[in-house]
Design a protein around this motif. Structure first.
Motif: not given
Lengths: 114, 114
Positions: A32, A34, A49, A51, A93, A95, A100-102, A104-105
């Protein structure tokens, strides 16, 4: 591993200009995607977001389309305002992969001048 | 409904001192996270707690410890602060660890280690 790359800033625009902030990702599986926004002195807020592939997220005039073929999720707005000045973060994110964690850029600072 | 709250907002420490950053959420979320934000590096996950009673290391756990005190509270402790830990620290929470729900962020703690 999974990663997000976004264009470096700062991006400086005049009010009512068109905005594009590029974001590309590397991930296994089906992440997903965001966009978060951070206004000065505040925490991060979810902006939009998506998905799954070809989904378009939209909010407050901002849009981004999940493009699996180009592994991209570019943020656009047709007419920016001074109040849009903030730091924008692209994130994923995943799965299906090992995490299983965000992720980031590095963030892109947008400064809109009147 | 205050969302995610963090204390203190600002802190200055000397090298070797210890301190605990506090985080609380009132949204009945199961999962909580600690990130650090450094210029040019985006947000990096330090520790997270998928549910009450569990904690796991993130990307950059060295030099930190965490405690999930109860469902509402998740604290981050620096036992012996180092200048490399100068950063802005964000706490976040999420209803459950999986799924596509967003994370909700606190306003941050700006920490300087001299």
């Amino acid at each position: 591993g999974d990663s997000v790359t976004q264009m470096e800033g700062p991006v400086t625009l005049s009010e009512e200009a068109f905005l594009t902030i590029n974001c590309t990702y590397t991930a296994t599986g089906y992440p997903s995607l965001f966009w978060y926004v951070q206004y000065p002195g505040e925490g991060l807020q979810l902006l939009l977001k998506a998905t799954k592939a070809d989904d378009k997220g939209s909010n407050k005039g901002f849009e981004a389309t999940y493009r699996k073929e180009t592994t991209s999720f570019h943020l656009e707005k047709g007419s920016v305002q001074v109040s849009d000045s903030a730091v924008y973060f692209c994130a994923l994110l995943n799965y299906g992969g090992a995490t299983n964690k965000l992720i980031f850029g590095t963030g892109t600072l947008l400064a809109v001048q009147p | 409904n205050a969302g995610v709250t963090q204390t203190p907002k600002f802190q200055v420490l000397k090298t070797g001192q210890s301190m605990t950053l506090q985080c609380a959420q009132d949204m009945n979320h199961n999962s909580m996270y600690w990130y650090r934000q450094d210029p040019g590096m985006g947000l990096r996950l330090i520790y997270y707690s998928a549910s009450e009673g569990t904690t796991d290391k993130g990307e950059v756990p060295n030099g930190y410890n965490v405690s999930r005190l109860n469902k509402r509270e998740f604290s981050l402790r620096l036992e012996s602060a180092a200048p490399s830990q100068t950063s802005v620290y964000f706490c976040a929470s999420k209803p459950i660890s999986g799924g596509t729900d967003t994370q909700y962020f606190g306003p941050g703690t700006r920490l300087t280690v001299l």
